[in-house]
Design a protein around this motif. Structure first.
Motif, mmCIF file in Angstrom:
data_model
loop_
_atom_site.group_PDB
_atom_site.id
_atom_site.type_symbol
_atom_site.label_atom_id
_atom_site.label_comp_id
_atom_site.label_asym_id
_atom_site.label_seq_id
_atom_site.Cartn_x
_atom_site.Cartn_y
_atom_site.Cartn_z
ATOM 1 N N TYR A 85 0.820 -1.212 0.000
ATOM 2 C CA TYR A 85 0.000 0.000 0.000
ATOM 3 C C TYR A 85 0.856 1.266 0.000
ATOM 4 C CZ TYR A 85 -3.111 -3.624 1.900
ATOM 5 O OH TYR A 85 -3.806 -4.784 2.122
ATOM 6 N N ALA A 86 2.120 1.130 -0.338
ATOM 7 C CA ALA A 86 3.054 2.251 -0.222
ATOM 8 C C ALA A 86 2.634 3.452 -1.063
ATOM 9 C CB ALA A 86 4.464 1.806 -0.616
ATOM 10 N N GLN A 87 2.145 3.214 -2.260
ATOM 11 C CA GLN A 87 1.828 4.342 -3.142
ATOM 12 C C GLN A 87 0.721 5.235 -2.588
ATOM 13 O OE1 GLN A 87 1.188 2.596 -7.032
ATOM 14 N NE2 GLN A 87 3.356 2.740 -7.543
ATOM 15 N N PRO A 88 -0.461 4.714 -2.250
ATOM 16 C CA PRO A 88 -1.489 5.615 -1.730
ATOM 17 C C PRO A 88 -1.120 6.260 -0.401
ATOM 18 C CG PRO A 88 -2.220 3.330 -1.591
ATOM 19 C CD PRO A 88 -0.983 3.340 -2.422
ATOM 20 N N VAL A 89 -0.389 5.540 0.460
ATOM 21 C CA VAL A 89 -0.029 6.107 1.762
ATOM 22 C C VAL A 89 1.012 7.215 1.595
ATOM 23 C CG1 VAL A 89 0.939 5.623 4.039
ATOM 24 C CG2 VAL A 89 -0.620 3.991 2.978
ATOM 25 N N ALA A 90 1.997 6.990 0.739
ATOM 26 C CA ALA A 90 2.989 8.030 0.478
ATOM 27 C C ALA A 90 2.337 9.253 -0.167
ATOM 28 C CB ALA A 90 4.102 7.485 -0.413
ATOM 29 N N GLU A 91 1.400 9.019 -1.056
ATOM 30 C CA GLU A 91 0.662 10.109 -1.689
ATOM 31 C C GLU A 91 -0.072 10.946 -0.638
ATOM 32 O OE1 GLU A 91 -2.586 10.379 -5.310
ATOM 33 O OE2 GLU A 91 -2.827 8.794 -3.815
ATOM 34 N N VAL A 126 13.983 17.286 4.779
ATOM 35 C CA VAL A 126 12.919 16.343 5.135
ATOM 36 C C VAL A 126 13.522 15.130 5.846
ATOM 37 C CG1 VAL A 126 11.049 14.878 4.277
ATOM 38 C CG2 VAL A 126 11.550 17.064 3.144
ATOM 39 N N VAL A 127 12.981 14.824 7.012
ATOM 40 C CA VAL A 127 13.379 13.630 7.763
ATOM 41 C C VAL A 127 12.229 12.621 7.696
ATOM 42 C CG1 VAL A 127 13.867 12.699 10.065
ATOM 43 C CG2 VAL A 127 14.944 14.836 9.316
ATOM 44 N N ILE A 128 12.544 11.410 7.263
ATOM 45 C CA ILE A 128 11.561 10.335 7.196
ATOM 46 C C ILE A 128 11.966 9.268 8.195
ATOM 47 C CG2 ILE A 128 10.451 8.586 5.752
ATOM 48 C CD1 ILE A 128 11.205 10.322 3.308
ATOM 49 N N ILE A 129 11.085 8.977 9.133
ATOM 50 C CA ILE A 129 11.365 7.951 10.143
ATOM 51 C C ILE A 129 10.766 6.645 9.655
ATOM 52 C CG2 ILE A 129 11.089 7.289 12.551
ATOM 53 C CD1 ILE A 129 10.669 10.255 13.202
ATOM 54 N N GLY A 130 11.628 5.682 9.346
ATOM 55 C CA GLY A 130 11.208 4.421 8.756
ATOM 56 C C GLY A 130 11.890 4.243 7.414
ATOM 57 N N ALA A 131 12.064 2.987 7.017
ATOM 58 C CA ALA A 131 12.785 2.709 5.765
ATOM 59 C C ALA A 131 12.103 1.614 4.955
ATOM 60 C CB ALA A 131 14.233 2.309 6.078
ATOM 61 N N GLY A 132 10.785 1.466 5.158
ATOM 62 C CA GLY A 132 10.045 0.451 4.419
ATOM 63 C C GLY A 132 9.539 0.974 3.088
ATOM 64 N N GLY A 133 8.517 0.294 2.558
ATOM 65 C CA GLY A 133 7.995 0.634 1.246
ATOM 66 C C GLY A 133 7.466 2.045 1.149
ATOM 67 N N LEU A 138 8.025 7.529 -0.833
ATOM 68 C CA LEU A 138 8.121 8.948 -0.506
ATOM 69 C C LEU A 138 9.366 9.581 -1.123
ATOM 70 C CD1 LEU A 138 6.968 9.214 3.208
ATOM 71 C CD2 LEU A 138 6.174 10.658 1.325
ATOM 72 N N LEU A 139 10.472 8.874 -1.074
ATOM 73 C CA LEU A 139 11.694 9.397 -1.684
ATOM 74 C C LEU A 139 11.488 9.656 -3.169
ATOM 75 C CD1 LEU A 139 14.383 7.180 0.082
ATOM 76 C CD2 LEU A 139 13.986 9.624 0.450
ATOM 77 N N ARG A 140 10.762 8.773 -3.831
ATOM 78 C CA ARG A 140 10.491 8.954 -5.258
ATOM 79 C C ARG A 140 9.587 10.155 -5.498
ATOM 80 N NH1 ARG A 140 7.118 7.636 -9.388
ATOM 81 N NH2 ARG A 140 5.470 6.908 -7.993
ATOM 82 N N LEU A 141 8.545 10.301 -4.665
ATOM 83 C CA LEU A 141 7.617 11.421 -4.836
ATOM 84 C C LEU A 141 8.263 12.764 -4.499
ATOM 85 C CD1 LEU A 141 4.294 9.996 -3.306
ATOM 86 C CD2 LEU A 141 4.941 10.157 -5.716
ATOM 87 N N LEU A 142 9.192 12.745 -3.543
ATOM 88 C CA LEU A 142 9.824 13.988 -3.104
ATOM 89 C C LEU A 142 10.949 14.443 -4.025
ATOM 90 C CD1 LEU A 142 10.013 13.234 0.719
ATOM 91 C CD2 LEU A 142 8.677 15.073 -0.327
ATOM 92 N N ALA A 143 11.471 13.545 -4.831
ATOM 93 C CA ALA A 143 12.636 13.870 -5.668
ATOM 94 C C ALA A 143 12.443 15.114 -6.532
ATOM 95 C CB ALA A 143 13.006 12.664 -6.528
ATOM 96 N N PRO A 144 11.272 15.328 -7.175
ATOM 97 C CA PRO A 144 11.121 16.532 -8.008
ATOM 98 C C PRO A 144 11.177 17.844 -7.222
ATOM 99 C CG PRO A 144 9.465 14.887 -8.567
ATOM 100 C CD PRO A 144 10.111 14.438 -7.302
ATOM 101 N N PHE A 145 11.015 17.777 -5.908
ATOM 102 C CA PHE A 145 11.041 18.989 -5.094
ATOM 103 C C PHE A 145 12.458 19.372 -4.656
ATOM 104 C CE2 PHE A 145 6.741 17.336 -4.660
ATOM 105 C CZ PHE A 145 5.962 18.478 -4.792
ATOM 106 N N ASP A 146 13.443 18.572 -5.068
ATOM 107 C CA ASP A 146 14.844 18.869 -4.770
ATOM 108 C C ASP A 146 15.071 19.072 -3.272
ATOM 109 O OD1 ASP A 146 17.503 19.217 -5.467
ATOM 110 O OD2 ASP A 146 17.319 21.388 -5.662
ATOM 111 N N VAL A 147 14.432 18.214 -2.467
ATOM 112 C CA VAL A 147 14.599 18.305 -1.017
ATOM 113 C C VAL A 147 15.847 17.554 -0.581
ATOM 114 C CG1 VAL A 147 12.129 18.563 -0.551
ATOM 115 C CG2 VAL A 147 13.120 16.274 -0.669
ATOM 116 N N ASP A 148 16.296 17.842 0.616
ATOM 117 C CA ASP A 148 17.396 17.118 1.248
ATOM 118 C C ASP A 148 16.764 16.096 2.191
ATOM 119 O OD1 ASP A 148 20.503 17.277 1.881
ATOM 120 O OD2 ASP A 148 19.438 16.973 3.773
ATOM 121 N N THR A 149 17.014 14.806 1.960
ATOM 122 C CA THR A 149 16.296 13.760 2.690
ATOM 123 C C THR A 149 17.208 12.978 3.627
ATOM 124 O OG1 THR A 149 16.606 12.293 0.779
ATOM 125 C CG2 THR A 149 14.492 13.442 0.965
ATOM 126 N N THR A 150 16.691 12.765 4.831
ATOM 127 C CA THR A 150 17.370 11.927 5.820
ATOM 128 C C THR A 150 16.424 10.819 6.243
ATOM 129 O OG1 THR A 150 18.663 13.791 6.666
ATOM 130 C CG2 THR A 150 18.466 11.863 8.096
#
Length: 301
Positions: A85-91, A126-133, A138-150
Motif C-alpha cells: 500500500y506504499a503508493q497511496p499512503v505516500a501520496e 525532510v526527515v523520514i522515520i522508517g525505511a520500508g515501502g 516517498l523518496l520517489r515522490l519527493l525527488a522533483p522537489f529537490d529536497v534534502d532527505t534523511t
C-alpha cells in the motif's frame, strides 16, 4: 480464507493456481482478511497445527502482535501487506505536507481574505522515520522537489535514494534541522512515543510533522501541547492515539492541525493491491518461495 472469503481475493488465489476451501485438516495456508478478532486466528491455528503459511491483510501487524508471538513456531511463515500500500499512503503523506506548508488548515476555516502566507516544499530538509515501502515511495515522490532527505532506521545502512541514512539513536540530532518530519515506521513496543515531548521541543518552530504510520508513535498529549504553544508550526495525522479519536478530544481543537480518519489507504484503494500481493504469495507458496512481506513474529514487523 477467513473470516469470510471475498470474490476478488478468491480470484487472486485461483489465478496463482491455489484453491480456496473450508478450514480443515487439509488446509496448508490461511488468508486472514480482518484486523478484528485476532484471537480467533490464534484459535484456528491451535486447531490446525499443519498450517504452514498465514497471510495478514495490513502493512502494519501490531493488531496481531500477541498471536504472532504466541504462535511463532517452526515451519509457520507469516506474511503481511507491507509495501503493498506504499503508493497511496505516500501520496497521502505528501498531500498532508503540502497542505500544511500552504496553510490549508487556516484557510479552510477562514471567513475573510486575510494575509497571503505559505511556504514551498522545494529545497527543504525532510526527515523520514522508517525505511520500508512507504519511505521508498516517498523518496520517489519527493525527488522533483529537490529536497534534502534523511532516513532514520534501526541501522545506518544506506537506503537508496536518500541523501543520508542514520540510526534511530541519532533521531534527536537530525530532528533539530528538519523542516518536515514524516513518521512512517512500524509500531512496536520499542517505537511507542518515538516522538514525544523532548523530540517536539528539539524541532524548529517552523517545522511540520506528518504521521501516516500508527498513532502510538507520537505522544498525543505532547503533540497537543506543542501545537498550542507554537513549539512546532503544524501537524498532519492520518492516525491517532487513541483511534478512533473521540469527539471532544483536545487534539480536535489544536491549531494548525489536519486530522484524516485513517484514510491514507481506503478499502477501495487497497483491495486490488492486496489481491495482487495475495497472488504473489500464493505463487511463492506453491512453487518459487519468493514470498513478499515476510514478518518477523518477534520483531513485530
Amino acid at each position: 480464507m477467513l473470516p469470510k472469503p471475498g470474490a476478488l481475493f478468491v480470484d487472486a488465489v485461483k489465478s496463482a493456481g491455489g484453491e480456496v476451501a473450508e478450514l480443515s485438516g487439509a488446509t496448508r495456508g490461511i488468508v486472514w482478511l480482518t484486523s478484528d478478532s485476532a484471537s480467533d486466528l490464534g484459535v484456528a491455528l491451535d486447531a490446525n497445527p499443519q498450517v504452514q503459511w498465514v497471510q495478514l491483510p495490513w502493512a502494519g501487524v501490531d493488531a496481531f502482535a500477541e498471536v504472532l508471538q504466541s504462535h511463532d513456531r517452526p515451519h509457520l511463515l507469516w506474511t503481511s501487506a507491507k509495501g503493498a500500500y506504499a503508493q497511496p499512503v505516500a501520496e497521502h503523506a505528501l498531500m498532508l505536507a503540502l497542505a500544511l506548508l500552504r496553510r490549508i488548515p487556516e484557510r479552510v476555516r477562514a471567513t475573510s481574505w486575510g494575509e497571503s502566507t505559505g511556504d514551498s516544499l522545494y529545497g527543504r530538509n525532510v526527515v523520514i522515520i522508517g525505511a520500508g515501502g512507504i519511505a521508498v515511495e516517498l523518496l520517489r515522490l519527493l525527488a522533483p522537489f529537490d529536497v534534502d532527505t534523511t532516513i532514520v532506521r534501526r541501522s545506518a545502512d544506506p537506503l537508496p535514494g536518500a541523501d543520508r541514512t542514520v540510526a534511530s539513536a541519532d533521531l534527536d540530532e537530525v530532528l533539530q534541522g528538519a523542516d518536515l518530519v514524516i513518521v512512517a515506521a512500524a509500531a512496536t513496543p520499542g517505537t511507542r512515543h518515538l516522538i514525544g515531548e523532548r523530540q517536539l521541543a528539539l524541532m524548529k518552530k517552523t517545522a511540520y510533522l506528518v504521521n501516516i504510520a500508527r498513532g502510538g508513535l507520537i505522544d498525543t498529549d505532547a503533540l497537543v501541547e506543542a501545537l498550542v504553544s507554537g513549539e512546532i508550526a503544524g501537524a498532519g495525522v492520518d492516525v491517532t492515539d487513541p483511534e478512533p479519536l473521540p469527539d471532544g478530544h483536545p487534539l480536535w481543537s489544536a491549531p494548525n492541525l489536519i486530522i484524516t480518519p485513517h484514510s491514507a489507504d481506503t478499502p477501495q484503494m487497497i483491495a486490488p493491491l492486496l489481491a495482487a500481493r495475495l497472488e504473489q504469495n500464493v505463487t511463492a507458496f506453491l512453487g518459487d518461495g519468493a514470498f513478499v512481506g515476510v514478518v518477523d513474529p518477534q520483531a513485530g514487523y
